[in-house]
Scaffold this active site. Structure first.
Site, PDB file in Angstrom:
ATOM      1  N   TYR A 153      40.310  37.576  56.723  1.00 51.66           N
ATOM      2  CA  TYR A 153      40.310  38.535  55.605  1.00 51.66           C
ATOM      3  C   TYR A 153      38.876  38.912  55.315  1.00 51.66           C
ATOM      4  O   TYR A 153      37.975  38.059  55.300  1.00 51.66           O
ATOM      5  CB  TYR A 153      40.946  37.898  54.362  1.00 51.66           C
ATOM      6  CG  TYR A 153      40.795  38.757  53.127  1.00 51.66           C
ATOM      7  CD1 TYR A 153      41.750  39.690  52.788  1.00 51.66           C
ATOM      8  CD2 TYR A 153      39.666  38.637  52.310  1.00 51.66           C
ATOM      9  CE1 TYR A 153      41.605  40.498  51.675  1.00 51.66           C
ATOM     10  CE2 TYR A 153      39.509  39.438  51.195  1.00 51.66           C
ATOM     11  CZ  TYR A 153      40.477  40.362  50.882  1.00 51.66           C
ATOM     12  OH  TYR A 153      40.325  41.168  49.774  1.00 51.66           O
ATOM     13  N   GLU A 211      38.772  46.958  51.771  1.00 55.66           N
ATOM     14  CA  GLU A 211      39.505  45.730  52.083  1.00 55.66           C
ATOM     15  C   GLU A 211      40.142  45.844  53.463  1.00 55.66           C
ATOM     16  O   GLU A 211      40.809  46.831  53.765  1.00 55.66           O
ATOM     17  CB  GLU A 211      40.596  45.475  51.043  1.00 55.66           C
ATOM     18  CG  GLU A 211      41.417  44.232  51.342  1.00 55.66           C
ATOM     19  CD  GLU A 211      42.622  44.099  50.420  1.00 55.66           C
ATOM     20  OE1 GLU A 211      42.995  42.962  50.097  1.00 55.66           O
ATOM     21  OE2 GLU A 211      43.206  45.133  50.039  1.00 55.66           O
TER      22      GLU A 211
END
Length: 402
Positions: A153, A211
């Site tokens: 991530y 993101e």
């Protein structure tokens, strides 16, 4: 301030644009979707990344089942992933009102892509982040599916404790980052090394968040951004015309969209007393006092400071367009706002819109005596109030009388 500010910012901010929140006082009045930043669909974010040299999967966008089928054939990929495009997370676990389960599907057969797209497009998808009735899917993304040998991530977001952008990373990607932060906070960390192209994109488009989840590595060693989400600072619209032109308002409340066109901050609620207020704090207080006296606010509307007469008219037009509204409460405390401008806007709106519901007005501050004269000499059925408490009582009473 807590040392884990970046983790808190990730939890608060990464889903903020699509997460439903509650606005209310003593009772829960309504589920509303505040819009702080421009929010793009996944395929739009990926296109921006692609244009900045960031590696993403090959993909096409389709609006019909036949287009999706043709896109799947053009990819000539070993495996294809089909994704419904809505501004909400949790698509993979969502359910369509067509009966199809899941907004993300993998297949090796292009014909199956066409069949699945036919059960997505034109149907509503319900996830943990959508309203109960779901969101209608109008676009799907058809992309090349790649094997992932390792998932991570990665995000860049604005962090107040750092007075600027911060990089947030986790070796555990492909899952809800909020769950990771809650269950295993040690897996969240601030990345020391820049991921240059993503950071350059962050700066170039005035983003508040970039993101990538997951940021994956293929068995061949290629690093790919598999899922992308970018949020932007609305204050940068003047220099990001091309980006803001991509804004898809189809999933937004029509009244909120219209309000934004006139620089008004509007959120619809479930009550029947429309609130017309300058200043967010005063608007919240107005909602509270209406509730205190047994009424229910129909909206949260903030005119802001530099209000003009045409904005007053636009605000009244918005309020009267809501069929739930049975009374309107105007509560203006004029500091930088000229009360006479408000009064002129009110009288114009009342006449031209042929206002049919009771109107209660409380004005205080700059040029208030002139404003009161304008209202009293207008000959319109306007009820004056001495203060906020008096205004709320009169608005509630007006509905009870009707």
């Amino acid at each position: 301030m807590a040392a884990s500010m970046a983790c808190q910012a990730a939890v608060r901010g990464l889903r903020a644009a699509s997460t439903k929140q509650l606005l209310g006082s003593r009772n829960q009045l309504a589920r509303v979707s505040p819009r702080r930043w421009l929010n793009l669909q996944e395929y739009q974010s990926k296109k921006l990344m692609q244009d900045s040299g960031v590696t993403v999967q090959r993909f096409f966008v389709a609006d019909t089942a036949s287009e999706a089928l043709e896109a799947a054939k053009r990819l000539k990929a070993k495996e294809i992933v089909l994704k419904a495009q809505i501004l909400a997370g949790g698509r993979g676990k969502g359910v369509f009102d067509s009966g199809l389960k899941g907004g993300v599907h993998l297949t090796k057969d292009p014909a199956v892509v066409g069949e699945l797209a036919g059960k997505m497009l034109g149907f509503s998808l319900t996830t943990k982040q959508t309203p109960k009735e779901g969101v209608k899917v109008k676009t799907v993304m058809v992309a090349e599916a790649l094997d992932i040998s390792r998932e991570t991530y990665f995000a860049i977001l604005m962090d107040r404790s750092c007075n600027g952008p911060v990089m947030v990373g986790s070796p555990q990607g492909g899952v809800d980052i909020e769950e990771v932060a809650a269950a295993t906070p040690e897996l969240i960390f601030k990345a020391a090394n820049q991921i240059k192209r993503l950071y350059d994109l962050f700066l170039k488009v005035d983003a508040t968040q970039v993101e990538v989840n997951p940021l994956g590595e293929t068995p061949e060693g290629q690093v790919v951004c598999f899922d992308a989400k970018i949020n932007f600072d609305d204050n940068a619209e003047f220099r990001q015309k091309a980006v803001f032109a991509m804004d898809d308002t189809a999933e937004s409340d029509p009244l909120e969209t219209e309000a934004a066109r006139h620089d008004l901050k509007y959120i619809g609620l479930d009550g029947n007393i429309a609130c017309f207020v300058n200043g967010a704090g005063l608007a919240m207080a107005t909602c509270d006092i209406i509730d205190l006296h047994g009424g229910k606010p129909a909206n949260f509307l903030d005119l802001g400071g530099g209000v003009k007469e045409n904005q007053v008219y636009a605000a009244f037009k918005l309020l009267t367009a809501d069929p739930k509204v049975e009374a309107i409460l105007v509560n203006i405390f004029g500091g930088i706002v000229n009360c006479a401008i408000i009064a002129n806007g009110i009288t114009k709106a009342c006449r031209e819109l042929e206002l049919k519901v009771p109107l209660v007005v409380r004005l205080e501050g700059t040029n208030v005596q002139e404003a009161k004269r304008i209202l009293s000499e207008s000959g319109l059925p306007i009820t004056s109030a001495t203060d906020l408490d008096d205004a709320a009582k009169k608005a509630v009473a007006a509905i009870a009388k009707n």
